[in-house]
Write a protein that holds these residues in place. Structure first.
Motif, PDB file in Angstrom:
ATOM      1  N   PRO A 257       0.808  -1.232   0.000  1.00 43.79           N
ATOM      2  CA  PRO A 257       0.000   0.000   0.000  1.00 43.79           C
ATOM      3  C   PRO A 257       0.838   1.277   0.000  1.00 43.79           C
ATOM      4  O   PRO A 257       0.434   2.281  -0.598  1.00 43.79           O
ATOM      5  N   ILE A 258       1.989   1.235   0.657  1.00 40.58           N
ATOM      6  CA  ILE A 258       2.837   2.436   0.719  1.00 40.58           C
ATOM      7  C   ILE A 258       3.313   2.814  -0.681  1.00 40.58           C
ATOM      8  O   ILE A 258       3.251   3.980  -1.083  1.00 40.58           O
ATOM      9  N   VAL A 259       3.784   1.835  -1.433  1.00 39.56           N
ATOM     10  CA  VAL A 259       4.251   2.095  -2.794  1.00 39.56           C
ATOM     11  C   VAL A 259       3.092   2.548  -3.675  1.00 39.56           C
ATOM     12  O   VAL A 259       3.227   3.487  -4.468  1.00 39.56           O
ATOM     13  N   ALA A 260       1.933   1.903  -3.518  1.00 37.01           N
ATOM     14  CA  ALA A 260       0.760   2.263  -4.323  1.00 37.01           C
ATOM     15  C   ALA A 260       0.351   3.714  -4.060  1.00 37.01           C
ATOM     16  O   ALA A 260       0.024   4.463  -4.997  1.00 37.01           O
ATOM     17  N   ILE A 261       0.376   4.120  -2.800  1.00 37.89           N
ATOM     18  CA  ILE A 261      -0.006   5.494  -2.442  1.00 37.89           C
ATOM     19  C   ILE A 261       1.018   6.492  -2.964  1.00 37.89           C
ATOM     20  O   ILE A 261       0.666   7.574  -3.458  1.00 37.89           O
ATOM     21  N   LEU A 262       2.296   6.146  -2.872  1.00 34.30           N
ATOM     22  CA  LEU A 262       3.344   7.050  -3.380  1.00 34.30           C
ATOM     23  C   LEU A 262       3.184   7.280  -4.881  1.00 34.30           C
ATOM     24  O   LEU A 262       3.298   8.420  -5.361  1.00 34.30           O
ATOM     25  N   TRP A 263       2.906   6.221  -5.634  1.00 32.51           N
ATOM     26  CA  TRP A 263       2.664   6.384  -7.067  1.00 32.51           C
ATOM     27  C   TRP A 263       1.442   7.268  -7.302  1.00 32.51           C
ATOM     28  O   TRP A 263       1.406   8.069  -8.231  1.00 32.51           O
ATOM     29  N   GLY A 264       0.428   7.089  -6.457  1.00 35.17           N
ATOM     30  CA  GLY A 264      -0.758   7.921  -6.583  1.00 35.17           C
ATOM     31  C   GLY A 264      -0.453   9.393  -6.359  1.00 35.17           C
ATOM     32  O   GLY A 264      -0.929  10.264  -7.099  1.00 35.17           O
ATOM     33  N   PHE A 265       0.367   9.693  -5.347  1.00 35.55           N
ATOM     34  CA  PHE A 265       0.775  11.074  -5.095  1.00 35.55           C
ATOM     35  C   PHE A 265       1.514  11.657  -6.302  1.00 35.55           C
ATOM     36  O   PHE A 265       1.271  12.790  -6.720  1.00 35.55           O
ATOM     37  N   ILE A 266       2.436  10.871  -6.827  1.00 28.41           N
ATOM     38  CA  ILE A 266       3.216  11.329  -7.977  1.00 28.41           C
ATOM     39  C   ILE A 266       2.304  11.625  -9.167  1.00 28.41           C
ATOM     40  O   ILE A 266       2.533  12.574  -9.931  1.00 28.41           O
ATOM     41  N   ASP A 267       1.241  10.838  -9.293  1.00 28.40           N
ATOM     42  CA  ASP A 267       0.321  10.997 -10.409  1.00 28.40           C
ATOM     43  C   ASP A 267      -0.780  12.018 -10.125  1.00 28.40           C
ATOM     44  O   ASP A 267      -1.697  12.181 -10.926  1.00 28.40           O
TER      45      ASP A 267
END
Length: 309
Positions: A257-267
């Motif tokens: 989830p941490i990686v998924a959320i970070l990608w979401g922030f970047i996007d």
């Protein structure tokens, strides 16, 4: 486990964290070029193509009595979740989907208790309720505080996680005679051909690839998702279990989830601060579920299934 094996285990764990955590943003990018149903079907088919050489090698080693169980495992554990995740992400953020995906260990325990004869301790059951509370809170918050709109799309991710859990229990109980590589490649072998037929006869995917050159950009995202995020990742995960332990391998659940959320922030995705509270409940529940081992006893599911010899 010696130092070299320990370093390799952590390297694989880190790679899986990045790979599986990035799957949700790759689904989102693929949806720019294909519908949710098309993304799900293509994900399964491309993985089938990648694993086909391995499947052909194992075909003679897997008894045909396993056919229907492997086919069922492929439908429940691959086809349905791939479709549900892609359809869900047409309306919800990729970071939210990645967080809800971590419910899988909770459902694995519930299914094992209900149908496959596992007994457990109070702390594990408490973890299930805490995790489900976090999931409900996260879905309601993300849908604006009510049970309409995006709530039901988020619920598709919950169903997909439930499918993963059912499949884990099926594999654990009925595939004792097969190794992890055989299970992985043969499930995709048996479901890949029907999926190809469906793609050719009932979707616009071939037409899009011929008439819309930009669709091939979507195929690049799907290729990475399928080959790296599914095929290679499953092989690596099986290797990790052999090098370390299932408990260590399952710790990847906490970081996806941490990686998924970070990608979401970047996007540019929106992720409210309150989301982190509900996410903490989910991960706390997962931790309690894994805190003590479950014990096997005769289960309700035993009378519905017959193990293949």
């Amino acid at each position: 486990m010696n130092k070299q094996q320990q370093l390799l285990s952590y390297a694989i764990l880190f790679g899986l964290m990045l790979t599986w955590g990035s799957s949700f943003i790759l689904i989102k990018k693929s949806l720019l070029y294909f519908s949710g149903t098309e993304v799900g079907l293509l994900r399964v088919f491309i993985t089938f193509l990648f694993l086909l050489p391995f499947a052909l090698r194992e075909l003679k080693n897997v008894h045909r009595n396993y056919f229907w169980l492997l086919f069922l495992s492929g439908i429940i554990g691959s086809v349905i979740p791939a479709l549900l995740f892609a359809i869900a992400e047409t309306r919800i953020e990729s970071g939210l989907a990645g967080t809800l995906n971590s419910l899988t260990p909770l459902f694995t325990l519930l299914i094992g208790l209900s149908f496959f004869g596992f007994k457990t301790r109070f702390i594990n059951v408490l973890g299930v309720f805490i995790g489900l509370t976090g999931a409900a809170g996260l879905m309601i918050t993300a849908s604006g505080g009510h049970l309409g709109g995006n709530f039901w799309y988020a619920f598709l991710v919950v169903i997909a996680s439930l499918c993963y859990a059912i499949n884990v229990n099926l594999v654990k109980k009925y595939f004792v005679g097969l190794n992890s590589m055989q299970i992985t490649v043969m499930t995709f072998f048996y479901i890949g051909i029907p999926v190809l037929v469906y793609i050719l006869l009932f979707t616009r995917i071939p037409e899009k690839l011929v008439t819309k050159p930009e669709a091939w950009t979507g195929m690049i995202y799907l290729g990475i998702l399928s080959i790296v995020g599914t095929g290679l990742a499953l092989i690596a995960f099986n290797k990790l279990i052999k090098l370390s332990s299932p408990v260590f391998a399952s710790s990847v659940t906490y970081v996806i989830p941490i990686v998924a959320i970070l990608w979401g922030f970047i996007d540019g995705e929106h992720f409210s601060t309150i989301y982190f509270f509900w996410m903490a409940l989910i991960l706390g529940g997962v931790y309690l579920v894994n805190a003590t081992p479950t014990i096997k006893k005769p289960g309700v599911g035993d009378k519905y299934f017959t193990k293949n010899k």
